[in-house]
Design a protein around this motif. Sequence first.
Motif, PDB file in Angstrom:
ATOM      1  N   ILE A  74    -126.677 -73.969 -42.314  1.00  8.07           N
ATOM      2  CA  ILE A  74    -126.646 -72.523 -42.098  1.00  8.07           C
ATOM      3  C   ILE A  74    -126.904 -71.778 -43.400  1.00  8.07           C
ATOM      4  N   GLY A  77    -130.690 -71.273 -44.802  1.00 10.06           N
ATOM      5  CA  GLY A  77    -131.687 -70.315 -44.336  1.00 10.06           C
ATOM      6  C   GLY A  77    -132.074 -70.507 -42.887  1.00 10.06           C
ATOM      7  N   LEU A  78    -133.136 -69.831 -42.481  1.00 14.76           N
ATOM      8  CA  LEU A  78    -133.539 -69.761 -41.079  1.00 14.76           C
ATOM      9  C   LEU A  78    -133.793 -71.138 -40.466  1.00 14.76           C
ATOM     10  N   GLU A  79    -134.515 -71.991 -41.145  1.00 16.59           N
ATOM     11  CA  GLU A  79    -134.776 -73.332 -40.604  1.00 16.59           C
ATOM     12  C   GLU A  79    -133.470 -74.078 -40.382  1.00 16.59           C
ATOM     13  N   ILE A 132    -130.504 -72.730 -39.968  1.00 16.08           N
ATOM     14  CA  ILE A 132    -129.774 -72.047 -38.891  1.00 16.08           C
ATOM     15  C   ILE A 132    -130.286 -72.523 -37.539  1.00 16.08           C
ATOM     16  N   ASN A 133    -131.588 -72.612 -37.396  1.00 17.53           N
ATOM     17  CA  ASN A 133    -132.169 -73.081 -36.134  1.00 17.53           C
ATOM     18  C   ASN A 133    -131.767 -74.521 -35.836  1.00 17.53           C
ATOM     19  N   SER A 174    -128.125 -74.590 -34.842  1.00 19.54           N
ATOM     20  CA  SER A 174    -127.997 -74.100 -33.474  1.00 19.54           C
ATOM     21  C   SER A 174    -128.375 -75.189 -32.468  1.00 19.54           C
TER      22      SER A 174
END
Length: 138
Positions: A50, A53-55, A57-58, A61
């Motif tokens: 998390i 960054g975005l990658e 976080i994805n 998830s």
Amino acid sequence: MSTADDPRHIGENLLFPREELASDIASILKGDAHSPEALAHLCIILRNAIVGGLEGINRASDTLAAVVELTFTHSRAHAAALRLHLLSQEGLLRVEDEPVRLINAAIERSTAGARAGKAPGREKRGAAERRFRASVSR
């Protein structure tokens, strides 16, 4: 077929291989001496992803979604569903109690409520809150 070979899981972007994640979940839920370390390891990996960054976080998830799916086989709902399935296979259920019929009816009720903008069970919670408030104000 192993979970890794299941076509539904092709292209998953998890932080762990699915089979390793399933093994860690089983260890955590078993509650043995290694459970705290397995849980801490899972949380640290998720936190680091998390923060990344975005990658990350994805991927975190997607991993959490897989965790929810993999814990189902350890749940009371799974045990009940299995018992219902076995009763069905033995021909001991009425037609209206067949597992697929019951499950699809519950899904339809929930999705119909969602389409109408109603949260499932909202009426019950609202009534309970009103009774609580009324009892406190007395």
